[in-house]
Design a protein around this motif. Structure first.
Motif, PDB file in Angstrom:
ATOM      1  N   SER A 113     -27.634  12.908  15.023  1.00  0.00           N
ATOM      2  CA  SER A 113     -29.056  12.971  15.401  1.00  0.00           C
ATOM      3  C   SER A 113     -29.595  11.584  15.739  1.00  0.00           C
ATOM      4  O   SER A 113     -30.372  11.425  16.685  1.00  0.00           O
ATOM      5  N   LYS A 114     -29.188  10.572  14.973  1.00  0.00           N
ATOM      6  CA  LYS A 114     -29.614   9.195  15.268  1.00  0.00           C
ATOM      7  C   LYS A 114     -29.098   8.754  16.633  1.00  0.00           C
ATOM      8  O   LYS A 114     -29.812   8.097  17.391  1.00  0.00           O
ATOM      9  N   ILE A 115     -27.854   9.105  16.940  1.00  0.00           N
ATOM     10  CA  ILE A 115     -27.276   8.734  18.236  1.00  0.00           C
ATOM     11  C   ILE A 115     -28.054   9.408  19.357  1.00  0.00           C
ATOM     12  O   ILE A 115     -28.311   8.797  20.399  1.00  0.00           O
ATOM     13  N   LYS A 116     -28.439  10.663  19.165  1.00  0.00           N
ATOM     14  CA  LYS A 116     -29.152  11.421  20.196  1.00  0.00           C
ATOM     15  C   LYS A 116     -30.581  10.941  20.409  1.00  0.00           C
ATOM     16  O   LYS A 116     -31.173  11.231  21.444  1.00  0.00           O
ATOM     17  N   ASP A 117     -31.142  10.205  19.466  1.00  0.00           N
ATOM     18  CA  ASP A 117     -32.497   9.685  19.620  1.00  0.00           C
ATOM     19  C   ASP A 117     -32.527   8.776  20.847  1.00  0.00           C
ATOM     20  O   ASP A 117     -31.645   7.936  21.020  1.00  0.00           O
ATOM     21  N   SER A 118     -33.521   8.924  21.691  1.00  0.00           N
ATOM     22  CA  SER A 118     -33.559   8.161  22.943  1.00  0.00           C
ATOM     23  C   SER A 118     -33.600   6.650  22.724  1.00  0.00           C
ATOM     24  O   SER A 118     -33.204   5.883  23.596  1.00  0.00           O
ATOM     25  N   ASP A 119     -34.064   6.202  21.547  1.00  0.00           N
ATOM     26  CA  ASP A 119     -34.065   4.770  21.250  1.00  0.00           C
ATOM     27  C   ASP A 119     -32.745   4.303  20.658  1.00  0.00           C
ATOM     28  O   ASP A 119     -32.532   3.110  20.478  1.00  0.00           O
ATOM     29  N   GLY A 120     -31.856   5.258  20.332  1.00  0.00           N
ATOM     30  CA  GLY A 120     -30.565   4.910  19.781  1.00  0.00           C
ATOM     31  C   GLY A 120     -30.680   4.312  18.389  1.00  0.00           C
ATOM     32  O   GLY A 120     -31.731   4.364  17.762  1.00  0.00           O
ATOM     33  N   TYR A 121     -29.565   3.781  17.906  1.00  0.00           N
ATOM     34  CA  TYR A 121     -29.559   3.075  16.621  1.00  0.00           C
ATOM     35  C   TYR A 121     -28.383   2.120  16.617  1.00  0.00           C
ATOM     36  O   TYR A 121     -27.570   2.114  17.542  1.00  0.00           O
ATOM     37  N   ASN A 122     -28.274   1.318  15.581  1.00  0.00           N
ATOM     38  CA  ASN A 122     -27.226   0.304  15.489  1.00  0.00           C
ATOM     39  C   ASN A 122     -25.895   0.989  15.187  1.00  0.00           C
ATOM     40  O   ASN A 122     -25.488   1.096  14.042  1.00  0.00           O
TER      41      ASN A 122
END
Length: 102
Positions: A59-68
């Motif tokens: 879900s974090k990867i799919k967020d348009s802002d991404g993540y570390n």
């Protein structure tokens, strides 16, 4: 000449942008839709189980802002997808270039 502080801030911005682009690239390439090795559409939870990554991380990867995103996560996705890291990063470079700047 730029100060050390401004260099650190610029590097933070670049790193955040690279992570955002990596996450967006992974989402577009592998998560739209989630599918197994036979190309059959599966749920996010099934995909999560298959590649050994938590559903919340997907879900974090799919967020348009991404993540570390850690390299181990990219490796796990590529391994599940039977996709070499060389091909993955080569395609990423073709799409986003080699000099990502804010």
């Amino acid at each position: 000449m730029p100060t050390n502080s401004s260099n650190k801030n610029e590097l933070k911005e670049i790193n955040a942008l690279v992570n955002k682009y990596l996450c967006n690239f992974i989402t577009k390439k592998f998560f739209s839709p989630f599918s197994n090795q036979k190309g059959i559409e599966i749920s996010q939870n099934q995909y999560s189980d298959g590649c050994g990554i938590t559903s919340s991380t997907l879900s974090k990867i799919k967020d348009s802002d991404g993540y570390n995103i850690p390299m181990t996560t990219i490796y796990s996705i590529c391994r599940f997808e039977n996709y070499s890291l060389e091909d993955f990063f080569s395609e990423f470079e073709k799409e986003y270039g080699t000099n990502i700047r804010p």
